[in-house]
Design an enzyme around this catalytic site. Structure first.
Site, mmCIF file in Angstrom:
data_model
loop_
_atom_site.group_PDB
_atom_site.id
_atom_site.type_symbol
_atom_site.label_atom_id
_atom_site.label_comp_id
_atom_site.label_asym_id
_atom_site.label_seq_id
_atom_site.Cartn_x
_atom_site.Cartn_y
_atom_site.Cartn_z
ATOM 1 N N LYS A 68 30.711 -22.110 30.379
ATOM 2 C CA LYS A 68 30.164 -22.829 31.538
ATOM 3 C C LYS A 68 30.002 -21.909 32.739
ATOM 4 O O LYS A 68 30.373 -22.249 33.866
ATOM 5 C CB LYS A 68 31.036 -24.040 31.875
ATOM 6 N N ARG A 69 29.393 -20.758 32.503
ATOM 7 C CA ARG A 69 29.168 -19.790 33.570
ATOM 8 C C ARG A 69 27.938 -20.182 34.392
ATOM 9 O O ARG A 69 27.132 -21.004 33.994
ATOM 10 C CB ARG A 69 28.995 -18.388 33.000
#
Length: 248
Positions: A68-69
């Site tokens: 979830k960058r």
């Protein structure tokens, strides 16, 4: 499991046993980075060993870094380099809140996939994702529509939680041809039948994920065997849904 906790290589040994037991029934693995990063270098080393083990022994498995960058462009470029060059995973989950320049670096890798958070399975998803604009369109639909113009059906998926049920119909109106990564089946209570009914395309279009319901099904020495059994149960259900749709 208790019998592994004092082992110096406990995380990898756990993962290896899970992989060997479940590989016949799945097409992908999705390590959640937080559960490795919390152990510092030892966790990162276990992650690297796990990915190498998959590539060497189960090369057809699709590997997703659930990270979830999403950050400003030069930072995202380093994230992309870390996951697509160093770890050489097939896909990474990203958060689109900061806009196109936070995601575009991930599109710079041929054959890699960007999996964008769309309509998630957590309770707080309704805080922002369902907020409507002046035309009555929910934010998540605007996000999916916009992101779809940045990528293609060959490099972009969206995360849509299994707990959203009938809302898959609305999702499919916005992204009719995109693959959906669907967490939330099992421990989070999502319905596989609803996901298939409202989200499946004519050639499937779904990558359904079950994590806790499989890997934590037993905490005893039989944990891998039970995980394999749970994975097979879910695979049989999926196979029947595909058959009902006429895909297989």
């Amino acid at each position: 499991p208790e019998h592994l906790k004092n082992d110096a290589d406990a995380i990898f040994k756990f993962n290896k046993a899970i992989i060997d037991a479940t590989a016949p029934y799945c097409v992908a693995y999705k390590p959640n980075l937080a559960f490795y990063e919390c152990f510092g270098i030892e966790g990162w080393t276990a992650l690297e060993k796990t990915i190498k083990y998959l590539k060497q022994n189960y090369p057809d498995q699709f590997i997703i870094a659930d990270a979830k960058r999403g950050d400003i462009g030069n930072t995202s470029a380093m994230y992309a380099r870390s996951f697509f060059e160093h770890l050489d995973v097939d896909a990474i989950t990203v958060a689109p809140y900061m806009g196109e320049d936070s995601i575009s670096p991930f599109y710079g890798y041929e054959g890699k996939w960007v999996i964008v958070l769309g309509l998630t399975s957590n309770k707080g998803s309704h805080d922002f994702q369902l907020t409507e604009d002046a035309d009555g369109t929910p934010l998540y639909q605007n996000v999916m529509s916009k992101v779809s113009s940045w990528g293609t059906s060959d490099n972009t998926m969206f995360v849509v939680g299994a707990t959203q049920g009938k809302m898959f119909e609305e999702v499919r109106r916005v992204v009719p041809d995109k693959f959906l990564l669907v967490p939330g089946v099992g421990a989070q209570g999502g319905s596989l039948e609803e996901v298939a009914r409202y989200g499946m395309t004519d050639d499937c279009g779904l990558l359904v994920n079950s994590s806790r319901g499989i890997i934590y099904a037993s905490t005893g020495e039989d944990f891998a065997t039970v995980a394999g059994q749970k994975a097979k149960e879910l695979q049989v259900q999926m196979e029947q849904l595909l058959a009902d749709k006429g895909i297989i």
